[in-house]
Design a protein around this motif. Structure first.
Motif, PDB file in Angstrom:
ATOM      1  N   ASP A   1       0.607  -1.177  -0.083  1.00 19.78           N
ATOM      2  CA  ASP A   1       0.094   0.078  -0.035  1.00 19.78           C
ATOM      3  C   ASP A   1       0.965   1.420  -0.036  1.00 19.78           C
ATOM      4  N   ASP A   2       2.094   0.956   0.531  1.00 20.10           N
ATOM      5  CA  ASP A   2       2.938   2.207   0.512  1.00 20.10           C
ATOM      6  C   ASP A   2       3.993   2.603  -0.569  1.00 20.10           C
ATOM      7  N   PHE A   3       4.559   1.419  -0.844  1.00 19.79           N
ATOM      8  CA  PHE A   3       5.747   1.499  -1.825  1.00 19.79           C
ATOM      9  C   PHE A   3       5.840   0.293  -2.767  1.00 19.79           C
ATOM     10  N   VAL A   4       6.520   0.849  -3.895  1.00 13.20           N
ATOM     11  CA  VAL A   4       6.636  -0.183  -5.186  1.00 13.20           C
ATOM     12  C   VAL A   4       8.201  -0.422  -5.134  1.00 13.20           C
ATOM     13  N   ILE A   5       8.571  -1.748  -5.444  1.00 12.02           N
ATOM     14  CA  ILE A   5      10.009  -2.094  -5.692  1.00 12.02           C
ATOM     15  C   ILE A   5      10.040  -2.601  -7.014  1.00 12.02           C
ATOM     16  N   SER A   6      10.748  -1.930  -7.841  1.00 20.17           N
ATOM     17  CA  SER A   6      10.730  -2.507  -9.270  1.00 20.17           C
ATOM     18  C   SER A   6      12.326  -3.007  -9.719  1.00 20.17           C
TER      19      SER A   6
ATOM     20  N   SER B   1      14.595   0.015  -8.259  1.00 19.81           N
ATOM     21  CA  SER B   1      14.158   1.331  -7.805  1.00 19.81           C
ATOM     22  C   SER B   1      12.893   1.245  -6.924  1.00 19.81           C
ATOM     23  N   PHE B   2      12.961   2.209  -6.159  1.00 20.99           N
ATOM     24  CA  PHE B   2      11.818   2.302  -5.160  1.00 20.99           C
ATOM     25  C   PHE B   2      10.904   3.345  -5.234  1.00 20.99           C
ATOM     26  N   GLU B   3       9.783   3.504  -5.253  1.00 24.89           N
ATOM     27  CA  GLU B   3       8.961   4.576  -5.205  1.00 24.89           C
ATOM     28  C   GLU B   3       7.710   4.591  -4.147  1.00 24.89           C
ATOM     29  N   HIS B   4       7.535   5.587  -3.538  1.00 27.01           N
ATOM     30  CA  HIS B   4       6.729   5.950  -2.615  1.00 27.01           C
ATOM     31  C   HIS B   4       5.257   6.387  -3.313  1.00 27.01           C
ATOM     32  N   VAL B   5       4.202   5.349  -2.799  1.00 25.29           N
ATOM     33  CA  VAL B   5       2.795   5.493  -3.750  1.00 25.29           C
ATOM     34  C   VAL B   5       1.833   5.935  -2.943  1.00 25.29           C
ATOM     35  N   SER B   6       2.101   5.878  -1.368  1.00 27.38           N
ATOM     36  CA  SER B   6       1.038   6.565  -0.612  1.00 27.38           C
ATOM     37  C   SER B   6       1.416   7.892  -0.293  1.00 27.38           C
TER      38      SER B   6
ATOM     39  N   TRP C   1      11.091  12.856   3.693  1.00 28.36           N
ATOM     40  CA  TRP C   1      12.715  12.122   3.586  1.00 28.36           C
ATOM     41  C   TRP C   1      13.133  11.012   4.738  1.00 28.36           C
ATOM     42  N   THR C   2      12.794  11.415   5.881  1.00 27.46           N
ATOM     43  CA  THR C   2      13.511  10.675   6.950  1.00 27.46           C
ATOM     44  C   THR C   2      12.786   9.433   6.783  1.00 27.46           C
ATOM     45  N   ASN C   3      11.618   9.300   6.714  1.00 22.29           N
ATOM     46  CA  ASN C   3      10.994   7.779   6.614  1.00 22.29           C
ATOM     47  C   ASN C   3      11.061   7.164   5.351  1.00 22.29           C
ATOM     48  N   TYR C   4      11.157   7.885   4.257  1.00 24.08           N
ATOM     49  CA  TYR C   4      11.352   7.341   2.831  1.00 24.08           C
ATOM     50  C   TYR C   4      12.757   6.713   2.943  1.00 24.08           C
TER      51      TYR C   4
ATOM     52  N   GLY D   1      24.394 -10.517  -2.435  1.00 23.96           N
ATOM     53  CA  GLY D   1      25.713 -10.830  -3.088  1.00 23.96           C
ATOM     54  C   GLY D   1      25.564 -10.875  -4.418  1.00 23.96           C
ATOM     55  N   PHE D   2      24.576 -10.491  -5.257  1.00 26.91           N
ATOM     56  CA  PHE D   2      24.752 -10.547  -6.476  1.00 26.91           C
ATOM     57  C   PHE D   2      24.998  -9.507  -7.248  1.00 26.91           C
ATOM     58  N   ILE D   3      25.099  -8.222  -6.680  1.00 26.73           N
ATOM     59  CA  ILE D   3      25.487  -7.047  -7.364  1.00 26.73           C
ATOM     60  C   ILE D   3      27.109  -6.927  -7.298  1.00 26.73           C
ATOM     61  N   GLU D   4      27.638  -6.960  -8.372  1.00 27.44           N
ATOM     62  CA  GLU D   4      29.034  -6.698  -8.656  1.00 27.44           C
ATOM     63  C   GLU D   4      29.734  -5.416  -8.513  1.00 27.44           C
ATOM     64  N   SER D   5      28.964  -4.505  -9.017  1.00 22.34           N
ATOM     65  CA  SER D   5      29.582  -3.179  -8.844  1.00 22.34           C
ATOM     66  C   SER D   5      28.245  -2.245  -9.088  1.00 22.34           C
ATOM     67  N   ILE D   6      27.990  -0.875  -8.641  1.00 18.94           N
ATOM     68  CA  ILE D   6      27.086   0.123  -8.779  1.00 18.94           C
ATOM     69  C   ILE D   6      27.312   1.122  -9.923  1.00 18.94           C
ATOM     70  N   ASP D   7      26.613   1.319 -10.957  1.00 22.96           N
ATOM     71  CA  ASP D   7      27.030   2.028 -11.856  1.00 22.96           C
ATOM     72  C   ASP D   7      26.524   3.625 -12.071  1.00 22.96           C
ATOM     73  N   ARG D   8      25.268   3.627 -11.004  1.00 21.30           N
ATOM     74  CA  ARG D   8      24.569   4.941 -11.230  1.00 21.30           C
ATOM     75  C   ARG D   8      23.754   4.730  -9.882  1.00 21.30           C
ATOM     76  N   CYS D   9      23.320   5.693  -9.218  1.00 17.64           N
ATOM     77  CA  CYS D   9      22.546   6.280  -8.344  1.00 17.64           C
ATOM     78  C   CYS D   9      21.583   7.532  -8.671  1.00 17.64           C
ATOM     79  N   GLY D  10      20.307   7.370  -8.761  1.00 14.01           N
ATOM     80  CA  GLY D  10      19.459   8.316  -8.877  1.00 14.01           C
ATOM     81  C   GLY D  10      18.463   8.642  -8.031  1.00 14.01           C
ATOM     82  N   VAL D  11      18.194   9.904  -7.822  1.00 16.49           N
ATOM     83  CA  VAL D  11      16.900  10.309  -6.944  1.00 16.49           C
ATOM     84  C   VAL D  11      16.020  11.477  -8.030  1.00 16.49           C
ATOM     85  N   ARG D  12      14.934  10.995  -8.400  1.00 16.50           N
ATOM     86  CA  ARG D  12      14.252  11.733  -9.077  1.00 16.50           C
ATOM     87  C   ARG D  12      12.697  12.104  -8.474  1.00 16.50           C
ATOM     88  N   TYR D  13      12.572  13.257  -8.345  1.00 15.26           N
ATOM     89  CA  TYR D  13      11.245  13.831  -7.798  1.00 15.26           C
ATOM     90  C   TYR D  13      10.519  14.692  -8.731  1.00 15.26           C
TER      91      TYR D  13
END
Length: 237
Positions: A72-77, A84-89, A94-97, A112-124
């Motif tokens: 009811d509150d979040f979506v994980i894609s 990615s994570f989206e707040h839908v409620s 930000w503190t809680n999110y 343990g399946f992530i070898e490296s991270i290529d990009r982090c994004g925050v979109r509002y």
């Protein structure tokens, strides 16, 4: 600039946090791993809508999700290249999110399946309901005067750079959006803050995401006229 802790009515329409990564897992093994740690709190499962052939050959669909988990509150894609994570409620700030994102990513990193991270994004994305004239809202509106012809502001795109962030700003006028049966029409402000250097899946990622959020928030409030901001009843404590 002192930033508000909250504004009301809150114009936020969508908020997405994304991490792109390198992994050798196939989509079904990935689903089993991700679902194993989230299925208790995310009972709704959907498959992504973009066919694998398109994802393999069209750059714009490269990071589209293979699977989507919802409550009811979040979506994980997630896919074999991103999560990615989206707040839908109703947005609880930000503190809680951020606490939810941090806890969720810690569980993902432990798999343990992530070898490296290529990009982090925050979109509002925020819609300033009822605001048809950008001059009433924005401190500045770009314009060009050529051969005695005056331009009319009808949208804007720009990239800002900070010490770690690239912020892609898009402003659109006269946008109509519907969410939970409520229609809003006005000025739409979309800010995608990103960090695109290689990272390991550890605590540094959380510091980067928190900084990206701060940078995009500073840009958003920096766009607004003080007089307009006051109509949003800002609270600073």
């Amino acid at each position: 600039m002192e930033l508000p802790k909250s504004i009301s009515p809150n114009p936020l329409f969508t908020s997405t946090i994304e991490v792109r990564f390198t992994s050798n897992l196939n989509r079904y093994d990935l689903f089993e791993k991700i679902n194993s740690v989230f299925r208790e709190k995310f009972p709704t499962i959907e498959e992504g809508k973009i066919p694998q052939e398109l994802k393999d050959h069209e750059e714009q669909f490269k990071y589209a999700p293979d699977f989507i988990l919802k409550n009811d509150d979040f979506v994980i894609s997630f896919s074999t290249k991103s999560i990615s994570f989206e707040h839908v409620s109703e947005y609880t700030y930000w503190t809680n999110y951020f606490s939810f994102i941090k806890n969720s990513l810690e569980k993902v990193f432990e798999l343990g399946f992530i070898e490296s991270i290529d990009r982090c994004g925050v979109r509002y994305g925020s819609i300033l309901d009822g605001q048809q004239n950008p001059n009433n809202v924005l401190k500045e509106t770009p314009r060009m005067d050529i051969n005695n012809m005056q331009s009319e502001f009808n949208g804007f795109q720009c990239i800002f750079n900070t010490d770690i962030s690239k912020l892609f700003l898009q402003i659109s006028t006269n946008v109509k959006l519907v969410k939970e049966g409520v229609t809003k029409t006005g000025l739409y402000v979309d800010i995608d803050a990103s960090y695109a250097k290689e990272l390991k899946p550890n605590n540094e990622v959380f510091a980067i995401i928190d900084k990206l959020h701060k940078d995009q928030k500073e840009l958003f409030f920096g766009l607004l006229k003080k007089e307009y901001l006051e109509t949003l009843n800002p609270k600073y404590n």
